[in-house]
Design an enzyme around this catalytic site. Structure first.
Site, PDB file in Angstrom:
ATOM      1  N   ARG A 209       0.878  -1.348   0.117  1.00 15.64           N
ATOM      2  CA  ARG A 209      -0.146   0.232   0.012  1.00 15.64           C
ATOM      3  C   ARG A 209       0.961   1.397   0.049  1.00 15.64           C
ATOM      4  O   ARG A 209       2.110   1.063   0.164  1.00 15.64           O
ATOM      5  CB  ARG A 209      -0.918   0.065   1.077  1.00 15.64           C
ATOM      6  CG  ARG A 209      -0.235   0.076   2.451  1.00 15.64           C
ATOM      7  CD  ARG A 209      -1.115   0.287   3.650  1.00 15.64           C
ATOM      8  NE  ARG A 209      -0.459   0.760   4.806  1.00 15.64           N
ATOM      9  CZ  ARG A 209      -0.846   0.872   6.105  1.00 15.64           C
ATOM     10  NH1 ARG A 209      -1.847   0.397   6.444  1.00 15.64           N
ATOM     11  NH2 ARG A 209      -0.184   1.357   6.850  1.00 15.64           N
ATOM     12  N   GLY A 210       0.107   2.382   0.057  1.00 19.10           N
ATOM     13  CA  GLY A 210       0.995   3.581   0.260  1.00 19.10           C
ATOM     14  C   GLY A 210       2.101   3.896  -0.855  1.00 19.10           C
ATOM     15  O   GLY A 210       1.820   3.687  -1.996  1.00 19.10           O
ATOM     16  N   ASP A 253       8.505 -10.569   6.409  1.00 22.57           N
ATOM     17  CA  ASP A 253       8.660  -9.567   7.241  1.00 22.57           C
ATOM     18  C   ASP A 253      10.042  -9.242   7.210  1.00 22.57           C
ATOM     19  O   ASP A 253      11.089 -10.152   7.286  1.00 22.57           O
ATOM     20  CB  ASP A 253       8.474  -9.847   8.831  1.00 22.57           C
ATOM     21  CG  ASP A 253       8.433  -9.117   9.901  1.00 22.57           C
ATOM     22  OD1 ASP A 253       9.320  -8.044   9.615  1.00 22.57           O
ATOM     23  OD2 ASP A 253       7.762  -8.904  10.818  1.00 22.57           O
ATOM     24  N   TYR A 345      11.974   7.398  15.243  1.00 20.84           N
ATOM     25  CA  TYR A 345      11.701   7.491  13.784  1.00 20.84           C
ATOM     26  C   TYR A 345      13.132   8.306  12.999  1.00 20.84           C
ATOM     27  O   TYR A 345      13.551   8.055  12.341  1.00 20.84           O
ATOM     28  CB  TYR A 345      10.443   7.926  13.501  1.00 20.84           C
ATOM     29  CG  TYR A 345      10.210   8.183  12.121  1.00 20.84           C
ATOM     30  CD1 TYR A 345       9.650   6.860  11.395  1.00 20.84           C
ATOM     31  CD2 TYR A 345      10.030   9.257  11.338  1.00 20.84           C
ATOM     32  CE1 TYR A 345       9.356   6.995   9.725  1.00 20.84           C
ATOM     33  CE2 TYR A 345       9.878   9.539   9.979  1.00 20.84           C
ATOM     34  CZ  TYR A 345       9.355   8.127   9.191  1.00 20.84           C
ATOM     35  OH  TYR A 345       8.951   8.254   7.961  1.00 20.84           O
TER      36      TYR A 345
HETATM   37  P1  NAD Z   1       2.187   2.735   4.998  1.00 20.85           P
HETATM   38  O1  NAD Z   1       2.304   2.462   6.350  1.00 20.85           O
HETATM   39  O2  NAD Z   1       1.237   3.317   4.364  1.00 20.85           O
HETATM   40  O3  NAD Z   1       2.934   1.723   4.329  1.00 20.85           O
HETATM   41  C1  NAD Z   1       4.028   1.042   4.771  1.00 20.85           C
HETATM   42  C2  NAD Z   1       4.082  -0.368   4.235  1.00 20.85           C
HETATM   43  O4  NAD Z   1       5.278  -1.033   4.899  1.00 20.85           O
HETATM   44  C3  NAD Z   1       2.918  -1.366   4.451  1.00 20.85           C
HETATM   45  O5  NAD Z   1       2.340  -2.046   3.454  1.00 20.85           O
HETATM   46  C4  NAD Z   1       3.349  -2.165   5.709  1.00 20.85           C
HETATM   47  O6  NAD Z   1       2.639  -3.575   5.726  1.00 20.85           O
HETATM   48  C5  NAD Z   1       4.877  -2.286   5.360  1.00 20.85           C
HETATM   49  N1  NAD Z   1       5.589  -3.067   6.402  1.00 20.85           N
HETATM   50  C6  NAD Z   1       5.595  -2.419   7.639  1.00 20.85           C
HETATM   51  N2  NAD Z   1       6.563  -3.168   8.414  1.00 20.85           N
HETATM   52  C7  NAD Z   1       6.938  -4.230   7.475  1.00 20.85           C
HETATM   53  C8  NAD Z   1       7.985  -4.951   7.712  1.00 20.85           C
HETATM   54  N3  NAD Z   1       8.359  -5.546   8.645  1.00 20.85           N
HETATM   55  N4  NAD Z   1       8.166  -6.084   6.746  1.00 20.85           N
HETATM   56  C9  NAD Z   1       7.528  -5.947   5.427  1.00 20.85           C
HETATM   57  N5  NAD Z   1       6.808  -4.644   5.356  1.00 20.85           N
HETATM   58  C10 NAD Z   1       6.380  -3.973   6.308  1.00 20.85           C
HETATM   59  O7  NAD Z   1       3.411   3.917   4.816  1.00 20.85           O
HETATM   60  P2  NAD Z   1       3.826   4.978   3.700  1.00 20.85           P
HETATM   61  O8  NAD Z   1       3.432   6.545   4.084  1.00 20.85           O
HETATM   62  O9  NAD Z   1       3.456   4.555   2.442  1.00 20.85           O
HETATM   63  O10 NAD Z   1       5.514   5.011   3.916  1.00 20.85           O
HETATM   64  C11 NAD Z   1       6.324   4.263   3.287  1.00 20.85           C
HETATM   65  C12 NAD Z   1       7.771   4.826   3.411  1.00 20.85           C
HETATM   66  O11 NAD Z   1       7.925   6.222   3.427  1.00 20.85           O
HETATM   67  C13 NAD Z   1       8.282   4.468   4.938  1.00 20.85           C
HETATM   68  O12 NAD Z   1       9.350   4.034   5.171  1.00 20.85           O
HETATM   69  C14 NAD Z   1       7.943   5.932   5.574  1.00 20.85           C
HETATM   70  O13 NAD Z   1       8.833   5.794   6.842  1.00 20.85           O
HETATM   71  C15 NAD Z   1       8.497   6.756   4.502  1.00 20.85           C
HETATM   72  N6  NAD Z   1       8.115   8.093   4.636  1.00 20.85           N
HETATM   73  C16 NAD Z   1       6.639   8.304   4.431  1.00 20.85           C
HETATM   74  C17 NAD Z   1       6.273   9.589   4.407  1.00 20.85           C
HETATM   75  C18 NAD Z   1       4.544  10.075   4.642  1.00 20.85           C
HETATM   76  O14 NAD Z   1       4.435  11.298   4.437  1.00 20.85           O
HETATM   77  N7  NAD Z   1       3.794   9.075   4.340  1.00 20.85           N
HETATM   78  C19 NAD Z   1       7.019  10.680   4.769  1.00 20.85           C
HETATM   79  C20 NAD Z   1       8.302  10.369   4.930  1.00 20.85           C
HETATM   80  C21 NAD Z   1       8.816   9.178   4.870  1.00 20.85           C
END
Ligand code: NAD
Length: 439
Positions: A209-210, A253, A345
């Site tokens: 996702r995301g 994982d 974080y």
């Molecule tokens: P999200 O929570 O929507 O998606 C994260 C995905 O990682 C999920 O599908 C989750 O199941 C997977 N995940 C979590 N732990 C895991 C594990 N142990 N093994 C395998 N998969 C795992 O988050 P997002 O917003 O899409 O963020 C993605 C990346 O971008 C992350 O590293 C986050 O720190 C970074 N980020 C996001 C933002 C933001 O504004 N959304 C800003 C800065 C950085």
């Protein structure tokens, strides 16, 4: 995704009341022209001629400083790589001021300099370093979705500069503003402009996702075969993403001790190689440090940083990633500027930035590049959970006055992954619309 605030301020009532509207950003579409309108190329640096010739091959009209035209400019490229004295900096004003007045909506200003770290003469070093302050300031002055970024060349070869200029002129960099990229020597190009990742195998973690799902989608659009990785409990969503893009799903994982080995076995066994790895999986467990328990601390450090260290060892061992590969990590501006309630974080993401610097040096001889993106406020499920007021501040306090989209992060990663980006390594590129948080 359109948030409530955007819907409110873009309503006809708000428009009539004169509430400023964030500009709809120009985003990349395969096959669409690099930028909307001619590009002015000037400055007298060592890349100016090569860039003008290259733009002509893309059928982009170019203009010289002396051209007396009233056309709206799609982009302005000012090559000050040969500037040696502070008095030369005035060229930015002389060329930039009239050009910016002619810049179209969503236009681009790209300044080229020489990396001060490669210079020794005091006047030259300070002149080139000055470009950074100027470009970051100009970026804050531009309006209507226009951006300004700086490319610092570490050598004379034009390949790296061309790749970075192409990225900054294009819609791929819609949410990248006020940033600096250093590029080394390379003659590499993309064999297929429309599908630059054709024939490549890419692994994307956190792809259910995301941002991760969007990275997988964009890499597949650009020609890569994608292995989408996520935790078993996200299995259904993961399978959906993998099926949609013609890739394969791997439930693992990333913190599992054998995660790296399983990824290598799956990717090489099913698809023959690993050419690109995107370490995107990440979690937040926010608390002020005074209230932080051990599990919140350890889980964030392990998912966001420890797992990448362990997986890299397995992926870079014999039989893993091929020479010439690409590693891209997803960091965060919290790892640069820090964020209240995110000491765990922020530590994990700053650690990722450290890893990128060290590993990129180690892998230079193998032609493997290692880079990071540092997203600011991106509209995802993660940011939707932020309390309303904090969320609105994060979303609006940047030069583009809006949140970014997952695709903005994905497009930058896809650029790092291209064969033509061989000269781009050890870089951390913020995708934050020039957020007012941090540097
Ligand atoms: P999200 O929570 O929507 O998606 C994260 C995905 O990682 C999920 O599908 C989750 O199941 C997977 N995940 C979590 N732990 C895991 C594990 N142990 N093994 C395998 N998969 C795992 O988050 P997002 O917003 O899409 O963020 C993605 C990346 O971008 C992350 O590293 C986050 O720190 C970074 N980020 C996001 C933002 C933001 O504004 N959304 C800003 C800065 C950085």
């Amino acid at each position: 995704m359109t948030d409530l605030f955007t819907r409110l301020i873009s309503s006809s009532v708000a428009k009539k009341a004169g509430v400023p509207q964030p500009t709809r950003l120009r985003r990349y579409q395969p096959g669409v022209a690099l930028c909307e309108g001619p590009v002015l190329v000037a400055g007298g640096g060592r890349f100016e001629g090569g860039l003008t010739d290259w733009l002509a091959t893309l059928a982009i009209a170019t203009q010289a400083q002396s051209d007396d035209s009233a056309d709206r400019l799609g982009g302005v490229v000012i090559d000050l790589s040969a500037a040696t004295d502070p008095t030369d900096l005035d060229q930015l004003r002389v060329i930039g001021a009239p050009a910016i007045k002619r810049l179209a909506k969503n236009g681009r200003l790209v300044v080229i300099g020489t990396d001060p770290a490669t210079l020794t003469d005091l006047a030259e070093v300070s002149t080139q370093r000055a470009l950074e302050g100027a470009v970051r300031s100009i970026a804050k002055e531009l309006r209507a979705g226009a951006t300004a970024n700086l490319v610092l060349a570490q050598g004379d070869s034009s390949g790296g500069v061309r790749s970075a200029v192409e990225f900054f002129l294009s819609g791929r960099s819609a949410y990248v503003d006020g940033q600096v990229v250093r590029v080394g020597e390379s003659t590499a190009t993309n064999p297929d402009a429309l599908r630059p990742l054709s024939g490549k195998v890419a692994v994307v973690t956190g792809a259910a996702r995301g941002i991760g799902a969007e990275i997988a989608t964009v890499l597949a659009r650009d020609g890569a075969t994608v292995v989408a990785v996520d935790i078993p409990s996200a299995g259904d969503a993961l399978a959906e993403v993998a099926n949609k893009i013609g890739g394969t799903a791997l439930q693992v994982d990333v913190t599992a001790p054998d995660a790296g080995r399983r990824i290598v076995e799956h990717a090489t066994g099913r698809h023959g190689s690993i050419d690109i790895v995107v370490h995107n999986a990440g979690i937040t467990r926010d608390k002020l440090l005074v209230n932080m328990d051990e599990s919140r601390w350890q889980s964030v450090i392990d998912v966001n940083l420890g797992s990448i260290l362990r997986m890299s060892a397995a992926i870079l061992a014999d039989g893993g990633m091929a020479d010439g590969g690409r590693i891209v990590c997803v960091a965060s501006i919290a790892g640069i500027a820090g964020n209240r309630g995110q000491s765990n974080y922020g530590a994990s993401k700053a650690g990722v930035i450290g890893l990128v610097g060290a590993l990129s040096n180690e892998l230079r001889e193998r032609g493997i590049t290692v880079n990071a993106v540092a997203p600011g406020f991106i509209e995802t499920a993660m940011t939707a959970r932020i309390p309303f007021t904090t969320r609105e501040i994060g979303r609006r306090m940047n030069s583009l006055q809006q949140g970014g989209r997952p695709v903005d992060v994905a497009e930058t990663i896809a650029w790092f992954a291209q064969p033509g980006s061989a000269a781009v390594t050890g870089q951390v590129l913020r995708i934050c619309g020039q957020s007012l948080l941090g540097a």
